[in-house]
Design an enzyme around this catalytic site. Structure first.
Site, PDB file in Angstrom:
ATOM      1  N   ARG A  72      46.578 -20.028 -46.773  1.00 54.87           N
ATOM      2  CA  ARG A  72      46.615 -18.770 -48.756  1.00 54.87           C
ATOM      3  C   ARG A  72      45.280 -19.091 -48.040  1.00 54.87           C
ATOM      4  O   ARG A  72      44.330 -18.740 -47.230  1.00 54.87           O
ATOM      5  CB  ARG A  72      46.859 -20.247 -49.059  1.00 54.87           C
ATOM      6  CG  ARG A  72      46.357 -21.497 -49.334  1.00 54.87           C
ATOM      7  CD  ARG A  72      46.234 -22.061 -50.256  1.00 54.87           C
ATOM      8  NE  ARG A  72      45.485 -21.989 -50.826  1.00 54.87           N
ATOM      9  CZ  ARG A  72      44.182 -21.920 -50.832  1.00 54.87           C
ATOM     10  NH1 ARG A  72      43.627 -22.952 -50.209  1.00 54.87           N
ATOM     11  NH2 ARG A  72      43.241 -21.478 -51.892  1.00 54.87           N
ATOM     12  N   GLY A  73      45.194 -17.989 -49.946  1.00 55.47           N
ATOM     13  CA  GLY A  73      43.714 -17.361 -49.952  1.00 55.47           C
ATOM     14  C   GLY A  73      43.810 -16.234 -49.903  1.00 55.47           C
ATOM     15  O   GLY A  73      44.330 -16.002 -48.441  1.00 55.47           O
ATOM     16  N   ARG A 106      54.313 -13.144 -49.094  1.00 56.06           N
ATOM     17  CA  ARG A 106      53.923 -13.917 -50.235  1.00 56.06           C
ATOM     18  C   ARG A 106      53.710 -12.405 -51.312  1.00 56.06           C
ATOM     19  O   ARG A 106      52.658 -11.432 -50.426  1.00 56.06           O
ATOM     20  CB  ARG A 106      52.824 -14.601 -50.146  1.00 56.06           C
ATOM     21  CG  ARG A 106      53.097 -16.242 -49.948  1.00 56.06           C
ATOM     22  CD  ARG A 106      52.361 -16.702 -50.105  1.00 56.06           C
ATOM     23  NE  ARG A 106      52.036 -16.927 -51.868  1.00 56.06           N
ATOM     24  CZ  ARG A 106      51.176 -17.916 -52.517  1.00 56.06           C
ATOM     25  NH1 ARG A 106      50.574 -17.628 -51.650  1.00 56.06           N
ATOM     26  NH2 ARG A 106      51.214 -18.094 -53.837  1.00 56.06           N
ATOM     27  N   ASP A 266      43.150 -12.763 -55.855  1.00 54.97           N
ATOM     28  CA  ASP A 266      44.365 -11.871 -55.185  1.00 54.97           C
ATOM     29  C   ASP A 266      44.784 -10.545 -54.720  1.00 54.97           C
ATOM     30  O   ASP A 266      45.569  -9.616 -53.951  1.00 54.97           O
ATOM     31  CB  ASP A 266      45.945 -13.154 -54.594  1.00 54.97           C
ATOM     32  CG  ASP A 266      45.736 -14.330 -55.155  1.00 54.97           C
ATOM     33  OD1 ASP A 266      45.509 -14.853 -53.675  1.00 54.97           O
ATOM     34  OD2 ASP A 266      45.003 -15.314 -55.159  1.00 54.97           O
ATOM     35  N   ASN A 276      44.453 -13.589 -60.237  1.00 57.89           N
ATOM     36  CA  ASN A 276      44.843 -15.227 -59.926  1.00 57.89           C
ATOM     37  C   ASN A 276      45.242 -15.960 -59.660  1.00 57.89           C
ATOM     38  O   ASN A 276      46.029 -15.490 -61.100  1.00 57.89           O
ATOM     39  CB  ASN A 276      42.932 -14.867 -60.227  1.00 57.89           C
ATOM     40  CG  ASN A 276      41.900 -16.131 -59.091  1.00 57.89           C
ATOM     41  OD1 ASN A 276      41.863 -15.924 -57.664  1.00 57.89           O
ATOM     42  ND2 ASN A 276      41.769 -17.118 -59.424  1.00 57.89           N
ATOM     43  N   LYS A 277      44.654 -17.421 -59.420  1.00 59.14           N
ATOM     44  CA  LYS A 277      45.672 -18.158 -59.404  1.00 59.14           C
ATOM     45  C   LYS A 277      45.519 -18.590 -60.413  1.00 59.14           C
ATOM     46  O   LYS A 277      44.880 -18.772 -62.039  1.00 59.14           O
ATOM     47  CB  LYS A 277      45.004 -19.512 -59.331  1.00 59.14           C
ATOM     48  CG  LYS A 277      46.159 -20.890 -58.679  1.00 59.14           C
ATOM     49  CD  LYS A 277      47.106 -20.551 -58.705  1.00 59.14           C
ATOM     50  CE  LYS A 277      47.232 -20.145 -56.686  1.00 59.14           C
ATOM     51  NZ  LYS A 277      48.195 -19.826 -56.814  1.00 59.14           N
TER      52      LYS A 277
END
Length: 395
Positions: A72-73, A106, A266, A276-277
């Protein structure tokens, strides 16, 4: 390391001597054993309880690893996507089909599709331009895809170092007092990068020169990337850090305990809106109210000039069970299998679970990239930086 690689999608446990230097374990690497090329991932769903490597021998296994957040990331997803194309080519899978599956694994992280398409284009060009038989052409094309993936991996590592330097300089310019109390969200270290990360790399740079007073680490619910991963990395580096629930951040700001917020991204839209998250946007609002710099650290590959604004960013919706259940640790608990869910809400409860939220540019103090800092954040400044990077790269 185990003598034999596991089959597609299976894992291998790291030996004790490797665990002793786990901060040196790469989040991703390409290996070429006798059985054929593989992509080896540090399974981030198992951290911090276990350091286990997941070995992918086919593109579908990598797609599943991406969807499950084993890897991830945003920057690392781009690297993984590029290596996934190389894996498909080297293993004789349909490269076009594999590329589409990987790029769609994703939707929000623009780096994933960027890495996939970069390696795919290298494969196509080599295959179309090569002379000789079909077999030699396939081998050249596979080698070209792998070279593209390795180049992206190296560029990301170098970019991480430059972002850390730019970010530390910006902190020193914005803040007084000599040492910094930094609040971060989600995980932005070596686990998301070919180098030492994005936002976390800036905090790490401050730590190394003695200017990090405290790293405040949001748990980052519901999957706890802050608690499981950022705290894991901070502990490995001996940083002064404190974990807090996401909802406790407001009290920290009110008490004057936060000097700056550092997050990753992201996707950054053309107008400077930052996906972002989930939980990042509330931090930006808190930061603005309390006059605290809110800084985004991300490579230029995260900037998507074809997405005009924040409202155009596709936000991934994750399964509801991530909210209504807590994943059990690797050791089974009271009849719950390892990796299973422990219910925390009544059966049938509906859950709202966006993976990301979007922060408008007016709440972002600066965007730090490997090519420099954008401040104030405007569409014009962002476009100019992207143009400058392209011209420098081509010259």
């Amino acid at each position: 390391m185990a003598d034999q690689y596991a089959q597609s999608g299976e894992d291998i446990r790291l030996s004790e001597d490797i665990q002793a230097t786990a901060h040196d374990i790469p989040a991703l690497r390409w290996e070429e054993p006798a059985e054929g090329p593989v992509l080896v991932l540090l399974d981030q769903t198992r951290l911090p309880a276990e350091e286990v490597e997941l070995v992918c021998t086919d593109p579908q296994a990598l797609v599943q690893a991406i969807r499950s957040l084993a890897v991830r990331g945003a920057p690392l997803l781009g690297i993984a996507g590029a290596y996934g194309v190389a894996l498909a080519a080297a293993r004789g899978f349909d490269v076009e089909e594999a590329a589409d599956a990987l790029a769609d694994a994703r939707p929000t992280a623009v780096n994933l599709a960027y890495g996939v398409r970069r390696a795919q284009q290298a494969y196509r060009s080599a295959f179309g331009n090569g002379a000789g038989g079909a077999q030699s052409g396939q081998e050249r094309a596979a080698a070209a895809a792998l070279a593209a993936a390795r180049a992206l991996h190296q560029e990301d590592a170098e970019g991480s170092s430059r972002m850390a330097a730019h970010g530390l300089q910006l902190l020193d310019e914005l803040l007084t007092g000599g040492t910094h109390r930094i609040l971060t969200h989600c995980n932005t270290g070596a686990l998301v990068s070919g180098g030492e990360g994005t936002a976390f790399a800036v905090a790490l740079a401050a730590h190394r020169v003695g200017r990090l007073n405290r790293l405040w680490v949001d748990e980052t619910r519901p999957l706890l990337q802050g608690a499981r991963l950022t705290a894991y990395e901070a502990a490995r580096h001996g940083m002064s850090y404190t974990l807090l629930t996401d909802s406790a951040a407001g009290s920290l700001f009110a008490a004057g305990e936060v000097d700056a917020v550092l997050i990753g991204a992201d996707r950054i839209a053309a107008d400077g809106s930052v996906a972002n998250k989930v939980g990042s946007y509330p931090l930006a609002v808190l930061a603005r109210y309390h006059h605290v710099p809110f800084i985004v650290v991300a490579p230029l590959t995260t900037v998507d000039l074809e997405t005009p604004d924040g409202g155009s960013i596709e936000v991934e919706q994750r399964p509801g069970h991530e909210v209504t259940e807590v994943t059990a640790p690797q050791a089974p608990l009271a009849g719950v299998e390892a990796g299973g869910g422990i219910p925390v809400a009544p059966l049938g409860t509906q859950a709202y679970n966006p993976a990301f939220d979007v922060t408008p540019p007016e709440l972002v103090t600066a965007i730090v990239t490997e090519w420099g800092v954008v401040a104030p954040v405007t569409a014009e400044a962002l476009s100019e930086l992207c143009d400058r990077s392209r011209q420098t790269t081509m010259s």
